[in-house]
Design a protein around this motif. Structure first.
Motif, PDB file in Angstrom:
ATOM      1  N   GLY A 370       0.795  -1.219   0.000  1.00  0.00           N
ATOM      2  CA  GLY A 370       0.000   0.000   0.000  1.00  0.00           C
ATOM      3  C   GLY A 370       0.825   1.265   0.000  1.00  0.00           C
ATOM      4  O   GLY A 370       1.992   1.283   0.387  1.00  0.00           O
ATOM      5  N   GLU A 371       0.185   2.351  -0.447  1.00  0.00           N
ATOM      6  CA  GLU A 371       0.794   3.677  -0.422  1.00  0.00           C
ATOM      7  C   GLU A 371       0.789   4.188   1.017  1.00  0.00           C
ATOM      8  O   GLU A 371      -0.265   4.273   1.657  1.00  0.00           O
ATOM      9  CB  GLU A 371       0.006   4.627  -1.315  1.00  0.00           C
ATOM     10  N   PRO A 372       1.946   4.545   1.593  1.00  0.00           N
ATOM     11  CA  PRO A 372       1.977   4.941   3.011  1.00  0.00           C
ATOM     12  C   PRO A 372       1.417   6.330   3.272  1.00  0.00           C
ATOM     13  O   PRO A 372       0.957   6.612   4.381  1.00  0.00           O
ATOM     14  CB  PRO A 372       3.473   4.870   3.356  1.00  0.00           C
ATOM     15  N   ASN A 373       1.452   7.237   2.292  1.00  0.00           N
ATOM     16  CA  ASN A 373       0.990   8.614   2.488  1.00  0.00           C
ATOM     17  C   ASN A 373      -0.269   8.837   1.654  1.00  0.00           C
ATOM     18  O   ASN A 373      -0.272   8.575   0.449  1.00  0.00           O
ATOM     19  CB  ASN A 373       2.074   9.611   2.069  1.00  0.00           C
ATOM     20  N   PHE A 374      -1.319   9.330   2.280  1.00  0.00           N
ATOM     21  CA  PHE A 374      -2.578   9.568   1.575  1.00  0.00           C
ATOM     22  C   PHE A 374      -2.884  11.060   1.544  1.00  0.00           C
ATOM     23  O   PHE A 374      -2.453  11.835   2.409  1.00  0.00           O
ATOM     24  CB  PHE A 374      -3.722   8.806   2.247  1.00  0.00           C
ATOM     25  N   ASP A 375      -3.650  11.449   0.531  1.00  0.00           N
ATOM     26  CA  ASP A 375      -4.121  12.824   0.387  1.00  0.00           C
ATOM     27  C   ASP A 375      -5.512  12.901   1.014  1.00  0.00           C
ATOM     28  O   ASP A 375      -6.460  12.285   0.529  1.00  0.00           O
ATOM     29  CB  ASP A 375      -4.174  13.216  -1.087  1.00  0.00           C
ATOM     30  N   ALA A 376      -5.654  13.643   2.089  1.00  0.00           N
ATOM     31  CA  ALA A 376      -6.922  13.698   2.814  1.00  0.00           C
ATOM     32  C   ALA A 376      -8.033  14.325   1.988  1.00  0.00           C
ATOM     33  O   ALA A 376      -9.212  14.059   2.232  1.00  0.00           O
ATOM     34  CB  ALA A 376      -6.753  14.471   4.125  1.00  0.00           C
ATOM     35  N   LEU A 377      -7.689  15.147   1.006  1.00  0.00           N
ATOM     36  CA  LEU A 377      -8.712  15.743   0.145  1.00  0.00           C
ATOM     37  C   LEU A 377      -9.152  14.789  -0.957  1.00  0.00           C
ATOM     38  O   LEU A 377     -10.191  14.996  -1.579  1.00  0.00           O
ATOM     39  CB  LEU A 377      -8.189  17.042  -0.483  1.00  0.00           C
ATOM     40  N   GLU A 378      -8.377  13.757  -1.199  1.00  0.00           N
ATOM     41  CA  GLU A 378      -8.712  12.769  -2.230  1.00  0.00           C
ATOM     42  C   GLU A 378      -9.393  11.546  -1.625  1.00  0.00           C
ATOM     43  O   GLU A 378     -10.466  11.135  -2.066  1.00  0.00           O
ATOM     44  CB  GLU A 378      -7.439  12.355  -2.979  1.00  0.00           C
ATOM     45  N   ALA A 379      -8.778  10.925  -0.647  1.00  0.00           N
ATOM     46  CA  ALA A 379      -9.339   9.753   0.026  1.00  0.00           C
ATOM     47  C   ALA A 379      -8.809   9.737   1.459  1.00  0.00           C
ATOM     48  O   ALA A 379      -7.620   9.516   1.674  1.00  0.00           O
ATOM     49  CB  ALA A 379      -8.955   8.474  -0.713  1.00  0.00           C
ATOM     50  N   ASN A 380      -9.681   9.975   2.400  1.00  0.00           N
ATOM     51  CA  ASN A 380      -9.291  10.088   3.805  1.00  0.00           C
ATOM     52  C   ASN A 380      -9.829   8.893   4.585  1.00  0.00           C
ATOM     53  O   ASN A 380     -11.046   8.777   4.778  1.00  0.00           O
ATOM     54  CB  ASN A 380      -9.821  11.391   4.399  1.00  0.00           C
ATOM     55  N   PRO A 381      -8.978   7.983   5.060  1.00  0.00           N
ATOM     56  CA  PRO A 381      -9.472   6.832   5.828  1.00  0.00           C
ATOM     57  C   PRO A 381     -10.052   7.222   7.188  1.00  0.00           C
ATOM     58  O   PRO A 381     -10.786   6.426   7.781  1.00  0.00           O
ATOM     59  CB  PRO A 381      -8.215   5.963   6.004  1.00  0.00           C
ATOM     60  N   TYR A 382      -9.740   8.415   7.693  1.00  0.00           N
ATOM     61  CA  TYR A 382     -10.180   8.822   9.025  1.00  0.00           C
ATOM     62  C   TYR A 382     -11.204   9.957   8.968  1.00  0.00           C
ATOM     63  O   TYR A 382     -11.344  10.709   9.929  1.00  0.00           O
ATOM     64  CB  TYR A 382      -8.976   9.261   9.858  1.00  0.00           C
ATOM     65  N   GLN A 383     -11.927  10.093   7.881  1.00  0.00           N
ATOM     66  CA  GLN A 383     -12.857  11.203   7.744  1.00  0.00           C
ATOM     67  C   GLN A 383     -14.090  11.021   8.638  1.00  0.00           C
ATOM     68  O   GLN A 383     -14.537   9.909   8.898  1.00  0.00           O
ATOM     69  CB  GLN A 383     -13.301  11.348   6.288  1.00  0.00           C
ATOM     70  N   THR A 384     -14.619  12.147   9.097  1.00  0.00           N
ATOM     71  CA  THR A 384     -15.822  12.150   9.909  1.00  0.00           C
ATOM     72  C   THR A 384     -17.052  12.213   9.011  1.00  0.00           C
ATOM     73  O   THR A 384     -16.948  12.322   7.789  1.00  0.00           O
ATOM     74  CB  THR A 384     -15.815  13.351  10.858  1.00  0.00           C
ATOM     75  N   LYS A 385     -18.226  12.168   9.645  1.00  0.00           N
ATOM     76  CA  LYS A 385     -19.467  12.217   8.867  1.00  0.00           C
ATOM     77  C   LYS A 385     -19.615  13.563   8.155  1.00  0.00           C
ATOM     78  O   LYS A 385     -20.055  13.633   7.003  1.00  0.00           O
ATOM     79  CB  LYS A 385     -20.657  11.983   9.791  1.00  0.00           C
ATOM     80  N   LYS A 386     -19.235  14.644   8.834  1.00  0.00           N
ATOM     81  CA  LYS A 386     -19.313  15.970   8.222  1.00  0.00           C
ATOM     82  C   LYS A 386     -18.349  16.086   7.043  1.00  0.00           C
ATOM     83  O   LYS A 386     -18.687  16.647   5.988  1.00  0.00           O
ATOM     84  CB  LYS A 386     -19.009  17.033   9.272  1.00  0.00           C
ATOM     85  N   GLN A 387     -17.144  15.570   7.205  1.00  0.00           N
ATOM     86  CA  GLN A 387     -16.177  15.599   6.107  1.00  0.00           C
ATOM     87  C   GLN A 387     -16.652  14.756   4.926  1.00  0.00           C
ATOM     88  O   GLN A 387     -16.435  15.122   3.769  1.00  0.00           O
ATOM     89  CB  GLN A 387     -14.823  15.092   6.599  1.00  0.00           C
ATOM     90  N   ARG A 388     -17.316  13.647   5.216  1.00  0.00           N
ATOM     91  CA  ARG A 388     -17.834  12.811   4.139  1.00  0.00           C
ATOM     92  C   ARG A 388     -18.904  13.532   3.334  1.00  0.00           C
ATOM     93  O   ARG A 388     -18.956  13.446   2.107  1.00  0.00           O
ATOM     94  CB  ARG A 388     -18.402  11.515   4.714  1.00  0.00           C
ATOM     95  N   LYS A 389     -19.782  14.286   4.020  1.00  0.00           N
ATOM     96  CA  LYS A 389     -20.827  15.037   3.319  1.00  0.00           C
ATOM     97  C   LYS A 389     -20.223  16.122   2.444  1.00  0.00           C
ATOM     98  O   LYS A 389     -20.645  16.322   1.299  1.00  0.00           O
ATOM     99  CB  LYS A 389     -21.789  15.643   4.339  1.00  0.00           C
ATOM    100  N   HIS A 390     -19.233  16.833   2.985  1.00  0.00           N
ATOM    101  CA  HIS A 390     -18.578  17.881   2.187  1.00  0.00           C
ATOM    102  C   HIS A 390     -17.856  17.256   0.985  1.00  0.00           C
ATOM    103  O   HIS A 390     -17.873  17.835  -0.116  1.00  0.00           O
ATOM    104  CB  HIS A 390     -17.588  18.660   3.056  1.00  0.00           C
ATOM    105  N   ALA A 391     -17.216  16.104   1.199  1.00  0.00           N
ATOM    106  CA  ALA A 391     -16.501  15.454   0.095  1.00  0.00           C
ATOM    107  C   ALA A 391     -17.468  15.006  -0.998  1.00  0.00           C
ATOM    108  O   ALA A 391     -17.156  15.093  -2.193  1.00  0.00           O
ATOM    109  CB  ALA A 391     -15.703  14.260   0.630  1.00  0.00           C
ATOM    110  N   GLU A 392     -18.648  14.539  -0.606  1.00  0.00           N
ATOM    111  CA  GLU A 392     -19.637  14.111  -1.604  1.00  0.00           C
ATOM    112  C   GLU A 392     -20.116  15.282  -2.450  1.00  0.00           C
ATOM    113  O   GLU A 392     -20.246  15.175  -3.669  1.00  0.00           O
ATOM    114  CB  GLU A 392     -20.820  13.441  -0.903  1.00  0.00           C
ATOM    115  N   VAL A 393     -20.366  16.418  -1.810  1.00  0.00           N
ATOM    116  CA  VAL A 393     -20.789  17.606  -2.555  1.00  0.00           C
ATOM    117  C   VAL A 393     -19.689  18.068  -3.503  1.00  0.00           C
ATOM    118  O   VAL A 393     -19.942  18.433  -4.665  1.00  0.00           O
ATOM    119  CB  VAL A 393     -21.185  18.731  -1.578  1.00  0.00           C
TER     120      VAL A 393
END
Length: 481
Positions: A370-393
């Motif tokens: 696996g890739e050790p460093n992730f881009d939180a704006l692209e795919a965040n494994p630790y995102q909250t429910k609010k962050q998920r809604k914003h990402a979907e929009v």
């Protein structure tokens, strides 16, 4: 640039783009995480190789948190199982052939939903977020939410055998028993295209799992009975690329995430590595008697292949100077009780390989996958429910139209410019069209002297504006000449 305001806006946008590029380059120093690996010196016996290490050996050598990622699920009643991970690698979806569906957070082992559709399942696939997934059942394709509630029935995708989801285009692609390749836009529920791949190329209908996507350009790759691999776009009825990969039936196709290399396996017991920039075969290896049934690439270009009840992981397959025909095996694992493997998938941003077989599911530790460093704006494994809604929009706002799917991404600007010119011409035609008096809405009319005066003013204003635009268009045509 027509106006001073447009010129200023363009300069500001260009300055922001350069600033973002510089910041991204500077932030690379913060990527302190390193990919996993196995040290050759850690093997005590000189005759023992890395490939001989078992999962028990690896689990005993890693930390507690990583050791928890190695587990087995015994589900002997409803297999074989098809599996799929979300883009951030946090959630896992299981689909048994006899109707069992389960979605859960595989790291915390928290179950989202579990149901039995009482029907044969051919494939499962997550959509753009972890609250929606598609299930290809015997007759139709259904969409469920993370509570197991049926959201929609896609009757346009009937008797589907394999599913692929294009996250940047919101397209769900499926192949069915009749050899049709169909595209559905899940954001609006509209069927984009459907092509008969059997008639288009005459190479026989698609197999049950001979389908993959090229993540770099969103092209769909299909394998056919005549040994031909084709790549399809929803904009053309004919395949964009058609290449003879094997002399026998294609069993599996996989493309790595940069779209540079492709792996194919056939019934002729050969595994070939292709360079998609030149469509030339780099290496050819001899495999088991029936060839690999499934292939998949990891984020760090490890290749996993399944042979009945055995899964093998290969490393360093792209060495063009290597003349050896022996496969560079990295790790090997055999499923218990001779369970035949139905599906394999690497978990994004984790050194984990998921294997779905006829008696359940097994999670394997594969250091360096696996890739050790992730881009939180692209795919965040630790995102909250609010962050998920914003990402979907944000994903919906940044959605790419199906017309932009091409083999060469460098021609996107040209396609966009042509579409813009065409839209501008259509608007100009609509503006020059003068409506007859009978079609004027009654709501626009006003009684008395005031109404007549306003109508006269609007007519004079429209006439002057039309004359001004026509003169401006003539000046542009003269300057072009």
């Amino acid at each position: 640039m027509a106006t001073r305001r447009t010129k200023k806006w363009l300069h500001v946008k260009e300055r922001k783009s350069k600033f973002a590029t510089r910041q991204a380059t500077r932030s690379e120093i913060l990527h302190v995480e390193e990919e996993g690996y196995i040290v050759p010196d850690a093997v005590d016996d000189e005759d023992e190789r890395i490939v001989d290490l078992t999962q028990a050996d690896i689990k005993s050598s890693v930390d507690i948190f990583s050791a928890q990622k190695r587990f087995d699920l015994q589900l002997p009643l409803y297999g074989p199982y098809h599996i799929d991970y979300t883009r951030n690698g946090r959630h896992l979806l299981l689909g048994g052939r006899k109707g069992h569906v389960a979605a859960f957070d595989w790291q915390t082992k928290k179950l989202h939903c579990e149901l039995n559709v009482m029907e044969q399942i051919n494939d499962v696939k997550w959509l753009h977020i972890e609250t929606m997934y598609a299930v290809a059942q015997r007759q139709w394709t259904y969409i469920y939410d993370n509570q197991g509630v049926e959201v929609h029935c896609l009757k346009a995708l009937d008797r589907s055998l394999h599913l692929e989801f294009l996250p940047y285009h919101f397209l769900l692609a499926a192949t069915n028993e009749a050899g049709y390749l169909s595209y559905i836009d899940v954001s609006i529920g509209k069927k984009v295209a459907a092509y008969n791949t059997k008639i288009a190329n005459g190479n026989g209908k698609c197999g049950t799992s001979v389908m993959c996507q090229n993540p770099s350009n969103a092209m769909i790759g299909l394998g056919h009975a005549g040994g031909v691999v084709t790549f399809w776009s929803p904009n053309q009825r004919e395949p964009v690329v058609k290449m003879l990969a094997h002399k026998s039936t294609i069993r599996s196709v996989a493309v790595e995430r940069t779209g540079t290399y492709m792996a194919t396996s056939g019934v002729d017991a050969k595994l070939k590595i292709w360079d998609l920039r030149t469509y030339k075969c780099l290496n050819e290896y001899r495999t088991a008697s029936t060839g690999a049934s499934t292939l998949t690439f990891s984020q760090k270009n490890l290749l996993a292949a399944s042979y009945r009840d055995i899964v093998e992981i290969y490393k360093d397959l792209y060495d063009e100077e290597s003349s050896s025909t022996e496969l560079p095996r990295y790790l090997v694992h055999q499923c218990p009780n001779g369970s035949s493997i139905a599906s394999i998938a690497f978990c994004p941003y984790e050194d984990v390989l998921g294997v779905g077989h006829e008696r359940g599911f097994v999670s394997l530790l594969v250091p360096g996958a696996g890739e050790p460093n992730f881009d939180a704006l692209e795919a965040n494994p630790y995102q909250t429910k609010k962050q998920r809604k914003h990402a979907e929009v944000k994903q919906l706002l940044d959605k790419i139209q199906p017309d932009m799917i091409t083999l060469d991404n460098s021609v996107l600007s040209e396609i966009d410019r042509k579409a813009f010119v065409r839209k501008q011409e259509d608007k100009q035609k609509e503006f020059n069209f003068v409506k007859p008096k009978e079609l004027i809405a009654k709501a626009e009319k006003k009684k008395g002297k005031i109404g007549k005066r306003l109508a006269r003013k609007s007519q004079i204003h429209d006439a002057k504006l039309k004359e001004f635009l026509q003169q401006k268009q003539l000046k542009r045509q003269k300057t072009k000449k």
